[in-house]
Design an enzyme around this catalytic site. Structure first.
Site, mmCIF file in Angstrom:
data_model
loop_
_atom_site.group_PDB
_atom_site.id
_atom_site.type_symbol
_atom_site.label_atom_id
_atom_site.label_comp_id
_atom_site.label_asym_id
_atom_site.label_seq_id
_atom_site.Cartn_x
_atom_site.Cartn_y
_atom_site.Cartn_z
ATOM 1 C CG HIS A 103 -5.175 -8.734 0.726
ATOM 2 N ND1 HIS A 103 -4.513 -9.707 1.498
ATOM 3 C CD2 HIS A 103 -4.660 -7.578 0.921
ATOM 4 C CE1 HIS A 103 -3.835 -8.991 2.541
ATOM 5 N NE2 HIS A 103 -3.840 -7.613 2.094
ATOM 6 C CG ASN B 7 -5.382 -4.818 10.181
ATOM 7 O OD1 ASN B 7 -5.010 -3.825 10.610
ATOM 8 N ND2 ASN B 7 -4.923 -5.209 8.733
ATOM 9 C CB THR C 165 -0.852 -0.052 1.375
ATOM 10 O OG1 THR C 165 -1.646 -1.078 1.154
ATOM 11 C CG2 THR C 165 -1.695 1.084 1.429
ATOM 12 C CG ASN D 75 -1.178 -9.273 5.832
ATOM 13 O OD1 ASN D 75 -0.623 -9.972 6.442
ATOM 14 N ND2 ASN D 75 -0.510 -8.542 4.997
ATOM 15 C CE1 TYR E 133 -6.539 -4.398 5.943
ATOM 16 C CE2 TYR E 133 -4.927 -5.739 5.249
ATOM 17 C CZ TYR E 133 -5.279 -4.628 5.757
ATOM 18 O OH TYR E 133 -4.400 -3.724 6.307
#
Ligand code: PHB
Length: 366
Positions: free
Chosen positions: A181, A241, A26, A184, A186
């Protein structure tokens, strides 16, 4: 003869010039309406000597966003921006897959349509987690994630459709494939974890149920663009996260890898969060995944040339991804091959801004 790391590799229908992958990162430099810019094309083209570039996470819809200025792939204008990037990378001899992304509960209502709630596996809020959005005064900055709502059956179907459309848009724009994805903390990682996914329906509970959403998306995307153009990223034992330690972690990721193997996907990309200052993947799990997944494996997280060569020699990796070293070294493959000194990345310019810390890192000068 130079090491295999620097030799070509056949990835499905495409040929890579070497086995060095630029990891998805990102950088928050998209333009208005999350349209990729000409500067982004310069950045990626500078790094096109990577065997494969995996782009920064690219939201599949407005609801999929958790950070300002991440480029999207759900409008015609965004597709046009990506087409410029693909042309630049292909002209420079590189290949690129797009990481397609839904952040799940890691979002803020200022990024959501009608200032609504982010969507997650349940309505449980992640604690002590920030995303990059607008604060109460309307200024961009790190803000705490907002209370999510649980995705219902219609939401599951809508998100599947959004991933399919994103994959079709990406390949139409010229990408060589997509990476879903699943890592991580998400959306899909939130579904995989037995503590964050306490759903009572067929998408929660057992290992099969927790893996179902990701596998259904993999199937739908594979049907749309081909399994050989569909990769998946995971982060076993990840804590980023607010993902909690999961007693069923090894069993979940072994089952998932076995299921992905049956589908003949382009690659399984395994991220070790040790470089995020978080626990690493326990020793022994990657060989176990290798045993059940016979396709292409990409390993990522804290590699240098020596560790990368070792992972390939041991047969646990086919390709090795580099993140931060690629930020600071556009010519990273040549530097690794020649043993040249590396530039150090500047964290202050990782996210947002313009050329500085993005397209102005120097190539090696002999
Ligand atoms: C980040 O923006 O810090 C970020 C985004 C996506 C990831 C990991 C980190 O998978």
């Amino acid at each position: 003869m130079n090491h295999k790391l620097f030799q070509p590799f056949k990835l499905g229908a495409i040929s890579l010039n070497n086995r060095i992958v630029m990891a998805p990162m990102t950088r928050c430099r998209a333009g208005e309406d999350d349209i990729p810019t000409a500067l982004m094309a310069t950045y990626y083209a500078q790094r096109a000597t990577a065997g494969l570039i995996i782009t920064e996470g690219t939201p599949v819809s407005l609801k999929a966003r958790g950070y300002l200025w991440t480029p999207g792939i759900y409008t015609q204008q965004q597709m046009g921006g990506w087409a410029q990037i693909c042309n630049a990378v292909h002209q420079a001899g590189g290949k690129l897959f797009m990481q397609i992304w839904h952040v799940g509960r890691i979002s803020h209502s200022s990024l959501q349509p009608d200032a609504g709630a982010p969507e997650g596996p349940t309505d449980e809020l992640s604690s002590d987690t920030v995303c990059f959005a607008f604060d109460d005064e309307g200024n961009p900055g790190n803000v705490s994630t907002s209370q999510p709502i649980a995705i219902d059956g219609d939401g599951i179907q809508r998100i599947k459709d959004e991933f399919v459309q994103a994959a079709l848009n990406a390949t139409q724009a010229g990408l060589d494939g997509v990476e879903i994805h699943g890592a991580n903390g998400y959306l899909f990682d939130e579904f995989l974890n037995s503590i964050t996914n306490t759903r009572q329906d067929e998408y929660g509970g057992s290992i099969e149920n927790r893996c179902r959403f990701l596998l259904e998306v993999v199937d739908a995307v594979s049907d749309a663009i081909g399994a050989e153009r569909t990769g998946v990223r995971i982060s076993p034992n990840g804590r980023f996260n607010d993902i909690p330690e999961d007693p069923e972690m090894e069993a979940t990721f072994t089952f998932l890898s076995h299921e992905l193997n049956k589908r003949g996907i382009a690659f399984l990309h395994i991220n070790d969060q040790g470089t995020f200052g978080l626990p690493s993947i326990p020793e022994g799990l990657i060989p176990k995944i290798r045993d059940v997944f016979s396709g292409t494996i990409i390993l990522c997280g804290g590699y240098d040339a020596e560790r990368a060569k070792n992972a390939i020699d041991q047969g646990i990796a086919d390709l090795v991804a580099f993140g931060m070293p690629f930020i600071a070294n556009p010519d990273l493959p040549a530097r690794l091959e020649q043993g040249w000194l590396l530039n150090e990345p500047d964290r202050e310019t990782f996210y947002g801004g313009a050329e500085q810390g993005y397209t102005d890192y120097p190539y090696y000068q002999k």
